[in-house]
Every structure is written in structure tokens, then in C-alpha cells.
Write an enzyme that holds these catalytic residues in place. Structure first.
Site, PDB file in Angstrom:
ATOM      1  N   LYS A 139      -6.215  -1.823  -1.614  1.00  0.00           N
ATOM      2  CA  LYS A 139      -5.565  -1.314  -0.529  1.00  0.00           C
ATOM      3  C   LYS A 139      -6.472  -0.729   0.718  1.00  0.00           C
ATOM      4  O   LYS A 139      -5.793  -0.820   1.978  1.00  0.00           O
ATOM      5  CB  LYS A 139      -4.800   0.121  -1.211  1.00  0.00           C
ATOM      6  CG  LYS A 139      -3.757  -0.514  -2.127  1.00  0.00           C
ATOM      7  CD  LYS A 139      -3.252   0.820  -3.241  1.00  0.00           C
ATOM      8  CE  LYS A 139      -2.129   0.442  -4.099  1.00  0.00           C
ATOM      9  NZ  LYS A 139      -1.898   1.389  -4.836  1.00  0.00           N
ATOM     10  N   GLY A 195       3.328   2.629  -1.807  1.00  0.00           N
ATOM     11  CA  GLY A 195       4.773   2.477  -2.298  1.00  0.00           C
ATOM     12  C   GLY A 195       5.931   2.652  -1.070  1.00  0.00           C
ATOM     13  O   GLY A 195       5.844   2.006  -0.188  1.00  0.00           O
ATOM     14  N   VAL A 198       0.880  -1.074   0.005  1.00  0.00           N
ATOM     15  CA  VAL A 198       0.104  -0.129   0.015  1.00  0.00           C
ATOM     16  C   VAL A 198       1.016   1.097   0.184  1.00  0.00           C
ATOM     17  O   VAL A 198       1.786   1.463   0.942  1.00  0.00           O
ATOM     18  CB  VAL A 198      -0.846   0.001   1.270  1.00  0.00           C
ATOM     19  CG1 VAL A 198      -1.665   1.236   1.239  1.00  0.00           C
ATOM     20  CG2 VAL A 198      -1.855  -1.049   1.476  1.00  0.00           C
TER      21      VAL A 198
END
Length: 433
Positions: free
Chosen positions: A207, A136, A134
Site C-alpha cells: 500500500k 478499503g 488501499v
């Protein structure tokens, strides 16, 4: 003192992220060893096709037999960056069964089957870490799981997909239509050749499920998340948002119900005031706004995708897992003690921006207002204007006070039956106020 026997790592996948993970591991070996307390060694890289040239990765490390790699007795940690449900799920489960901890960036798998994977990891006495799944490079999951472990998270509101944020930002700043903005995103590499997962909200929904599960100590899957994409957002919607002092964003919203007995999780485009911190998140960046009872409002911001940013999160997890291995311990696992039910979208309460194409004649506004009142949806503002060059056609924009989504849906269904309403042009939620 540093242990001399290296911790051995198997890498599953060598695409954009995997290649960057391998590069960092092989070029920063001394730093990683110093941080972990033992050398860390890339012991094998599983790929689909072995014939490609992969600069910086010794050819003897490449294998197409991922199962054999994760079954090796000397593998301490498996890094999974292949994505998708299978074979990733089977490979991760096999790694657990053979005593290896796992670092994953696989949001789709974790959103679909995270509870079972955590249970398997716990039974094997190993770790499952997935910060990279989630947002990056943004440190988000660990603060939610650990830093806020003693607090009560009430709401998580975020931009978790860089592709859609780039598209909506481009539409807002240039007046471009959706198709034009998507074409530019594809040309710049922000959108995949098939952008469905991004633009239809599947990526953000996965996410949202992970965020809700961690934030509310409750099992939430992607199937529990209400989802709408941005493909129906028009230049007219963007212009209406501007007139209201808002911008359009694809938001992942996870929150407790007002009585605290349930949670909701949803992904959809929404208008948010320009004064909100998320309104200024442009381009392909991500940002997540967390509201906790004691900590108050926290915002996490940064690059949400790409090889280097995602690899940064993977390597952070790798260091943590390796430290746990050396200490003979495991980190925090899944926390689902609250077991709160996930309420349907119809129970969500928010404001709405409804655009109608109607007959330009007396009495129409009264009819429309009557339907809203009949279903208990209070109107905040109304704007009506005739369309230039049209014959008897007008645009009617209604902004409501807060109401249940089910009440708004019933209102729309009734409006569509009116002879004076030619079309419901758009329905947008208004959030972040």
C-alpha cells in the site's frame, strides 16, 4: 436519456469481497443504472471451484474458465478481486487486450507491476482503477490522484493495516503480549490463519508503494519500501511508549527528502505522540494523514478492510469506469513524470527509542553516550534503572534527537561490541512530532 443496452461486467473472484460486489450489483441495479446512465449487468463470475453454493448468484453465471470470460467480446468491465500476482496479471492484461476496462483491489500486483499494467491499459485506450487496493472503503487514491493534482504532496503518514492496528491497540489497552493479542485478532476474524502478510508488514508495504507512486508522481514498487513488522514489539515497548506520552502504531510513511530531490517509503512500528490524530485510531480501523503544500494537513479515516467496505470502493470505481465507457473517454492514468529516485532507509532522518540491557555499574552510561556521540547521534533523554531481583543488570533507555538511520545503525553495531552492553533489547522509531 438512458442507454438501453447494458454494460456487461465480468467478476473474477467470489470470496468475501467478490460475493459482496455481486450482491450489491444484483440488489441495487436500478440505482446503479441511474448513476451510470445505462444498465449494468453481471455477465459472469469466475471461481476456482464451481460446486459451492453461492446464494444470490445465478448458477449459469459461474465459470471456472476465467480466461474465456475476460476474452468475451461483450464484456465492458472486468472486476478483479482474486488477489496475488498470477493469474491476476495475465487475466487483467488479457482483458485490456480485448477492450475491457479493469477495476481491481489487488494491492500486491499493483505494487509490483503497476507501471506495466498502466502502460498496457493506456495502449488499449481503457481504464485501470483500484481505489479498493488501499484502505478499503476510505476514499484516498482518487483524492490523491485528482483532488490534489494541482498541489504538491510532501508526506503521507498512515495506518494502512487493520490487523496490526488491532493487535497493537489491544496490547496498549490491556497490557497483553503480542502472541495473546494476535490470538484474539485471529479468533475475531481480523487476522488470517497465516497472518504473515499483515504482521510482517508486507500488506502495508504494498500500500505504501501505491501511495508513494501516486502522491509523488514517481514509480515506486514494493521492493523499494523498507519494511519491518510488529512481531518483535513487546509489552515493554508498549509500556515505554506510554511513559513517553506515545502510542505504538505500524506506520506506512512516504515522504520527500528535505531537498526535494528524492523520496523515501517505509513501513515499521513507531511511537507517535498521543496528541497526533493517528494516535486515536483504534481497533481494525485505518487512517492516512496527508501533508500537502497548499492544502495543508488532511486526514482520511474509516474501515480499511472487510467485504462490505472493500466492495464499496470497488463499486465506486465501477461506476466511474462505466461512465467513462459511455462517454468514450478514459480517466487519469499513471503519472510518473517526476521520476524521483527512492532513497535507501539509511538516508531517512527521524528520532529513536533505544532500550539496552547493561551492566549495573559506574561508567557504563558514559561509555554508551560516547558511542552515540562518536556516530553523530545526539541524545535527548536517558533513563537508567536496575532490574528488580537481578544481579548487576540494568535497563538503559536512550531517546535520541533526529538522526540518519544509517548513523543509528552504526551506533547500534558499536554498542553490541561493548562488554558492558549485554543486549540491545529494542529499537523503535519516534514519528509524528
Amino acid at each position: 436519456m438512458m442507454r438501453t443496452r447494458p454494460l456487461k461486467v465480468a467478476l473474477l473472484g467470489c470470496g468475501v469481497v467478490g460475493t459482496e460486489v455481486a450482491r450489491i450489483m444484483t440488489t441495487h441495479t436500478a440505482d446503479l443504472a441511474a448513476r451510470i446512465g445505462a444498465p449494468v449487468e453481471l455477465a459472469g463470475v469466475a471461481v476456482r471451484r464451481a460446486g459451492r453454493e453461492r446464494p444470490g448468484i445465478p448458477s449459469e453465471l459461474i465459470t471456472t474458465d476465467a480466461t474465456a470470460l475476460v476474452k468475451r467480446d461483450d464484456i465492458d468491465v472486468v472486476v478483479e478481486v482474486i488477489g496475488g500476482i498470477e493469474p491476476a496479471r495475465s487475466l487483467i492484461t488479457t482483458a485490456f487486450e480485448h477492450g475491457a476496462s479493469v477495476v481491481s483491489a489487488n494491492k500486491a500486483l499493483l505494487a509490483a507491476d503497476g507501471a506495466a499494467l498502466h502502460a498496457t491499459a493506456a495502449a488499449a485506450g481503457v481504464d485501470l482503477y483500484y481505489e479498493a487496493a488501499v484502505a478499503g472503503a476510505i476514499p484516498l487514491l482518487r483524492p490523491l490522484r485528482e483532488s490534489l493534482a494541482g498541489d504538491k504532496v510532501n508526506r503521507i503518514l498512515g495506518i494502512t493495516n487493520g490487523t496490526t492496528n488491532f493487535i497493537l491497540d489491544k496490547m496498549e489497552s490491556t497490557g497483553a503480549g503480542y502472541s495473546e493479542a494476535l490470538e484474539e485478532a485471529t479468533a475475531l476474524g481480523y487476522a488470517e490463519a497465516d497472518p504473515t502478510a499483515d504482521v510482517e508488514g508486507f500488506d502495508a508495504a504494498a500500500k505504501a508503494a501505491i501511495l508513494a507512486g501516486i502522491g509523488f508522481h514517481t514509480r515506486v514498487t514494493a521492493d523499494d519500501v523498507f519494511r519491518e513488522g510488529i512481531t518483535e514489539v513487546t509489552a515493554a515497548d508498549i509500556a515505554s511508549a506510554k511513559e513517553m506520552g506515545c502510542v505504538m502504531k505500524l506506520l506506512a510513511i512516504c515522504e520527500r527528502t528535505p531537498d526535494g530531490t528524492a523520496v523515501t517509503a517505509r513501513v515499521h512500528p513507531a511511537m507517535i505522540p498521543r496528541s497526533h490524530p493517528l494516535a486515536n485510531v483504534g481497533g481494525a480501523y485505518n487512517a492516512v494523514f496527508v501533508e500537502a503544500e497548499a492544502a495543508g494537513r488532511l486526514m482520511f479515516y474509516g474501515p480499511g478492510a472487510g467485504g462490505a467496505p472493500t466492495a464499496s470502493a470497488v463499486l465506486g470505481d465501477l461506476v466511474a469506469v462505466c461512465r467513462n465507457k459511455l462517454a468514450g473517454a478514459v480517466g487519469p492514468g499513471a503519472s510518473a513524470y517526476a521520476q524521483l529516485p527512492v532513497s535507501p532507509m539509511g538516508e531517512v532522518v527521524t528520532r529513536y527509542h533505544v532500550s539496552l540491557d547493561v551492566d549495573d555499574r559506574a561508567g557504563v552510561l558514559s561509555q554508551v553516550a560516547g558511542v552515540f556521540a562518536e556516530h553523530g547521534v545526539s541524545i535527548d533523554t536517558v533513563r537508567q534503572q536496575g532490574r528488580e531481583g537481578s544481579q548487576g543488570d540494568a535497563s538503559l533507555v536512550v531517546v535520541t534527537h533526529r538522526a540518519k538511520d544509517a548513523a543509528l545503525a552504526a551506533t547500534i553495531a558499536e554498542l553490541q561490541k561493548l562488554d558492558s552492553v549485554r543486549a540491545v533489547a529494542s529499537i523503535m522509531r519516534v514519528e509524528g512530532e
